[in-house]
Design a protein around this motif. Structure first.
Motif, PDB file in Angstrom:
ATOM      1  N   ARG A 201      33.099   1.310  19.892  1.00  6.04           N
ATOM      2  CA  ARG A 201      33.180  -0.046  19.344  1.00  6.04           C
ATOM      3  C   ARG A 201      33.521  -1.011  20.463  1.00  6.04           C
ATOM      4  O   ARG A 201      33.908  -0.592  21.551  1.00  6.04           O
ATOM      5  CB  ARG A 201      34.191  -0.149  18.220  1.00  6.04           C
ATOM      6  CG  ARG A 201      35.618   0.130  18.650  1.00  6.04           C
ATOM      7  CD  ARG A 201      36.618  -0.053  17.548  1.00  6.04           C
ATOM      8  NE  ARG A 201      36.249   0.760  16.407  1.00  6.04           N
ATOM      9  CZ  ARG A 201      36.880   0.787  15.254  1.00  6.04           C
ATOM     10  NH1 ARG A 201      37.938   0.042  15.093  1.00  6.04           N
ATOM     11  NH2 ARG A 201      36.488   1.551  14.261  1.00  6.04           N
ATOM     12  N   ILE A 202      33.419  -2.290  20.148  1.00  5.57           N
ATOM     13  CA  ILE A 202      33.720  -3.286  21.178  1.00  5.57           C
ATOM     14  C   ILE A 202      35.067  -3.928  20.892  1.00  5.57           C
ATOM     15  O   ILE A 202      35.566  -3.903  19.768  1.00  5.57           O
ATOM     16  CB  ILE A 202      32.636  -4.379  21.263  1.00  5.57           C
ATOM     17  CG1 ILE A 202      32.578  -5.182  19.962  1.00  5.57           C
ATOM     18  CG2 ILE A 202      31.294  -3.786  21.620  1.00  5.57           C
ATOM     19  CD1 ILE A 202      31.950  -6.540  20.122  1.00  5.57           C
ATOM     20  N   ASN A 203      35.635  -4.501  21.912  1.00  8.09           N
ATOM     21  CA  ASN A 203      36.805  -5.365  21.799  1.00  8.09           C
ATOM     22  C   ASN A 203      36.315  -6.751  22.180  1.00  8.09           C
ATOM     23  O   ASN A 203      35.951  -6.995  23.332  1.00  8.09           O
ATOM     24  CB  ASN A 203      37.908  -4.881  22.747  1.00  8.09           C
ATOM     25  CG  ASN A 203      39.111  -5.781  22.715  1.00  8.09           C
ATOM     26  OD1 ASN A 203      38.991  -6.996  22.826  1.00  8.09           O
ATOM     27  ND2 ASN A 203      40.274  -5.187  22.567  1.00  8.09           N
ATOM     28  N   GLU A 204      36.279  -7.663  21.196  1.00  7.18           N
ATOM     29  CA  GLU A 204      35.676  -8.982  21.415  1.00  7.18           C
ATOM     30  C   GLU A 204      36.349  -9.760  22.540  1.00  7.18           C
ATOM     31  O   GLU A 204      35.684 -10.427  23.328  1.00  7.18           O
ATOM     32  CB  GLU A 204      35.710  -9.798  20.125  1.00  7.18           C
ATOM     33  CG  GLU A 204      34.806  -9.221  19.065  1.00  7.18           C
ATOM     34  CD  GLU A 204      35.015  -9.860  17.707  1.00  7.18           C
ATOM     35  OE1 GLU A 204      36.077 -10.484  17.489  1.00  7.18           O
ATOM     36  OE2 GLU A 204      34.115  -9.719  16.867  1.00  7.18           O
ATOM     37  N   GLY A 205      37.662  -9.671  22.634  1.00  8.21           N
ATOM     38  CA  GLY A 205      38.384 -10.394  23.682  1.00  8.21           C
ATOM     39  C   GLY A 205      38.022  -9.884  25.062  1.00  8.21           C
ATOM     40  O   GLY A 205      37.752 -10.666  25.981  1.00  8.21           O
ATOM     41  N   LEU A 206      38.017  -8.565  25.211  1.00  6.03           N
ATOM     42  CA  LEU A 206      37.668  -7.991  26.506  1.00  6.03           C
ATOM     43  C   LEU A 206      36.195  -8.240  26.833  1.00  6.03           C
ATOM     44  O   LEU A 206      35.841  -8.473  27.991  1.00  6.03           O
ATOM     45  CB  LEU A 206      37.967  -6.495  26.523  1.00  6.03           C
ATOM     46  CG  LEU A 206      39.450  -6.129  26.560  1.00  6.03           C
ATOM     47  CD1 LEU A 206      39.620  -4.617  26.459  1.00  6.03           C
ATOM     48  CD2 LEU A 206      40.095  -6.644  27.828  1.00  6.03           C
TER      49      LEU A 206
ATOM     50  N   LEU B  93      44.854 -16.752  20.049  1.00  5.13           N
ATOM     51  CA  LEU B  93      44.247 -15.740  19.173  1.00  5.13           C
ATOM     52  C   LEU B  93      45.050 -14.444  19.196  1.00  5.13           C
ATOM     53  O   LEU B  93      45.200 -13.780  18.163  1.00  5.13           O
ATOM     54  CB  LEU B  93      42.792 -15.479  19.590  1.00  5.13           C
ATOM     55  CG  LEU B  93      41.807 -16.610  19.302  1.00  5.13           C
ATOM     56  CD1 LEU B  93      40.463 -16.321  19.964  1.00  5.13           C
ATOM     57  CD2 LEU B  93      41.631 -16.794  17.800  1.00  5.13           C
ATOM     58  N   MET B  94      45.578 -14.093  20.358  1.00  4.14           N
ATOM     59  CA  MET B  94      46.399 -12.876  20.452  1.00  4.14           C
ATOM     60  C   MET B  94      47.676 -13.031  19.645  1.00  4.14           C
ATOM     61  O   MET B  94      48.102 -12.097  18.961  1.00  4.14           O
ATOM     62  CB  MET B  94      46.738 -12.583  21.922  1.00  4.14           C
ATOM     63  CG  MET B  94      45.574 -11.994  22.690  1.00  4.14           C
ATOM     64  SD  MET B  94      45.924 -11.745  24.430  1.00  4.14           S
ATOM     65  CE  MET B  94      47.257 -10.600  24.372  1.00  4.14           C
ATOM     66  N   LYS B  95      48.300 -14.218  19.681  1.00  2.00           N
ATOM     67  CA  LYS B  95      49.532 -14.449  18.919  1.00  2.00           C
ATOM     68  C   LYS B  95      49.291 -14.290  17.419  1.00  2.00           C
ATOM     69  O   LYS B  95      50.152 -13.853  16.679  1.00  2.00           O
ATOM     70  CB  LYS B  95      50.075 -15.855  19.199  1.00  2.00           C
ATOM     71  CG  LYS B  95      50.805 -15.980  20.508  1.00  2.00           C
ATOM     72  CD  LYS B  95      51.343 -17.381  20.673  1.00  2.00           C
ATOM     73  CE  LYS B  95      52.003 -17.546  22.027  1.00  2.00           C
ATOM     74  NZ  LYS B  95      52.431 -18.936  22.259  1.00  2.00           N
ATOM     75  N   ARG B  96      48.108 -14.656  16.978  1.00  2.00           N
ATOM     76  CA  ARG B  96      47.779 -14.557  15.548  1.00  2.00           C
ATOM     77  C   ARG B  96      47.189 -13.195  15.184  1.00  2.00           C
ATOM     78  O   ARG B  96      46.778 -12.979  14.055  1.00  2.00           O
ATOM     79  CB  ARG B  96      46.800 -15.663  15.168  1.00  2.00           C
ATOM     80  CG  ARG B  96      47.423 -17.020  15.250  1.00  2.00           C
ATOM     81  CD  ARG B  96      46.420 -18.096  14.957  1.00  2.00           C
ATOM     82  NE  ARG B  96      47.046 -19.381  15.188  1.00  2.00           N
ATOM     83  CZ  ARG B  96      47.097 -20.323  14.276  1.00  2.00           C
ATOM     84  NH1 ARG B  96      46.567 -20.149  13.104  1.00  2.00           N
ATOM     85  NH2 ARG B  96      47.670 -21.467  14.557  1.00  2.00           N
ATOM     86  N   GLY B  97      47.087 -12.328  16.165  1.00  2.00           N
ATOM     87  CA  GLY B  97      46.574 -10.988  15.897  1.00  2.00           C
ATOM     88  C   GLY B  97      45.076 -10.929  15.711  1.00  2.00           C
ATOM     89  O   GLY B  97      44.542  -9.997  15.120  1.00  2.00           O
ATOM     90  N   ARG B  98      44.367 -11.956  16.199  1.00  2.00           N
ATOM     91  CA  ARG B  98      42.909 -12.005  16.037  1.00  2.00           C
ATOM     92  C   ARG B  98      42.186 -11.099  17.025  1.00  2.00           C
ATOM     93  O   ARG B  98      41.070 -10.715  16.780  1.00  2.00           O
ATOM     94  CB  ARG B  98      42.403 -13.446  16.179  1.00  2.00           C
ATOM     95  CG  ARG B  98      42.989 -14.401  15.173  1.00  2.00           C
ATOM     96  CD  ARG B  98      42.618 -14.041  13.787  1.00  2.00           C
ATOM     97  NE  ARG B  98      41.181 -14.144  13.637  1.00  2.00           N
ATOM     98  CZ  ARG B  98      40.545 -14.244  12.511  1.00  2.00           C
ATOM     99  NH1 ARG B  98      41.205 -14.230  11.401  1.00  2.00           N
ATOM    100  NH2 ARG B  98      39.247 -14.329  12.470  1.00  2.00           N
ATOM    101  N   PHE B  99      42.785 -10.833  18.149  1.00  2.00           N
ATOM    102  CA  PHE B  99      42.259  -9.795  19.024  1.00  2.00           C
ATOM    103  C   PHE B  99      43.398  -9.228  19.866  1.00  2.00           C
ATOM    104  O   PHE B  99      44.429  -9.870  20.056  1.00  2.00           O
ATOM    105  CB  PHE B  99      41.065 -10.249  19.856  1.00  2.00           C
ATOM    106  CG  PHE B  99      41.348 -11.108  21.054  1.00  2.00           C
ATOM    107  CD1 PHE B  99      41.044 -12.445  21.046  1.00  2.00           C
ATOM    108  CD2 PHE B  99      41.871 -10.562  22.214  1.00  2.00           C
ATOM    109  CE1 PHE B  99      41.284 -13.231  22.144  1.00  2.00           C
ATOM    110  CE2 PHE B  99      42.105 -11.336  23.325  1.00  2.00           C
ATOM    111  CZ  PHE B  99      41.823 -12.686  23.283  1.00  2.00           C
ATOM    112  N   VAL B 100      43.178  -8.014  20.309  1.00  2.00           N
ATOM    113  CA  VAL B 100      44.192  -7.310  21.089  1.00  2.00           C
ATOM    114  C   VAL B 100      43.581  -6.902  22.424  1.00  2.00           C
ATOM    115  O   VAL B 100      42.373  -6.817  22.573  1.00  2.00           O
ATOM    116  CB  VAL B 100      44.693  -6.042  20.348  1.00  2.00           C
ATOM    117  CG1 VAL B 100      45.425  -6.413  19.089  1.00  2.00           C
ATOM    118  CG2 VAL B 100      43.541  -5.096  20.054  1.00  2.00           C
ATOM    119  N   LEU B 101      44.454  -6.677  23.383  1.00  2.00           N
ATOM    120  CA  LEU B 101      43.987  -6.142  24.654  1.00  2.00           C
ATOM    121  C   LEU B 101      43.911  -4.628  24.526  1.00  2.00           C
ATOM    122  O   LEU B 101      44.649  -4.022  23.759  1.00  2.00           O
ATOM    123  CB  LEU B 101      44.939  -6.532  25.782  1.00  2.00           C
ATOM    124  CG  LEU B 101      44.977  -8.025  26.119  1.00  2.00           C
ATOM    125  CD1 LEU B 101      45.992  -8.279  27.221  1.00  2.00           C
ATOM    126  CD2 LEU B 101      43.594  -8.516  26.547  1.00  2.00           C
TER     127      LEU B 101
END
Length: 196
Positions: free
Chosen positions: A133-138, A162-170
């Motif tokens: 799968r992909i990670n949209e942020g990365l 977006l990271m603070k809101r949990g919308r994407f993670v590293l």
């Protein structure tokens, strides 16, 4: 002084057999059925931005103008809406033909430098192959880093929000059965290799 380039094409500029090579790809079988009616170009929402319209791309593919096609921006501007395919009176899968041209351009490293779409496609494929799968942020970070690092910096604030809101993670999430997925992708890639 404006650079003058030759516009007329001669037989030496053609790659004879290029059209036949593309028409052997899955979904591209009806390439030779095109009657150049222009319906595809008329319904394409992106054709006004293209240097080559879909009708012209089909004709150039059949003629063997490989260099002009693979060096153009047009194949990267297709939005994959399939309007051309749906409206084609000869049932030609024009979007699939454009995908075949994109794959050829990526394989030959012929895409415009620092143009985001081929970089995004390549990184997307690499992430799916490696992680399932992909990670949209990365994915966005890699695309900006390889095309325009200034945009990576200018979008950093948005990324942090977006990271603070949990919308994407590293970091990557992996699926179960990645090895099976790789086998499937290898089989598809092998099948595509066999048709070249």
């Amino acid at each position: 002084m404006k650079k003058i380039t030759r516009q007329v094409k001669y037989e030496d500029d053609l790659e004879l057999g290029f059209g036949a090579e593309i028409s052997e790809k899955l979904g591209c079988e009806n390439l030779d059925r095109c009657i150049q009616c222009g319906t595809c170009s008329g319904v394409c929402p992106m054709s006004v931005y293209m240097d080559l319209t879909p009708r012209r791309m089909i004709n150039m593919t059949r003629a063997g103008l490989k260099d002009d096609l693979l060096d153009s921006y047009s194949i990267w501007l297709c939005s994959s809406c399939y309007a051309c395919t749906v409206q084609c009176p000869r049932e030609i899968k024009i979007t699939d033909i454009i995908y075949a041209l994109k794959q050829k351009a990526i394989q030959e490293g012929r895409h415009p430098k620092r143009f985001p779409i081929p970089v995004l496609a390549t990184e997307f494929h690499r992430m799916v192959r490696n992680h399932g799968r992909i990670n949209e942020g990365l994915l966005a970070a890699k695309m900006f880093a390889k095309t325009d690092p200034r945009k990576l910096i200018s979008n950093a604030k948005l990324g942090l929000a977006l990271m603070k809101r949990g919308r994407f993670v590293l970091g990557h999430e992996n699926i179960k059965g990645r090895e099976e997925l790789r086998k499937i992708l290898d089989a598809v890639d092998g099948e595509q290799e066999a048709t070249r």
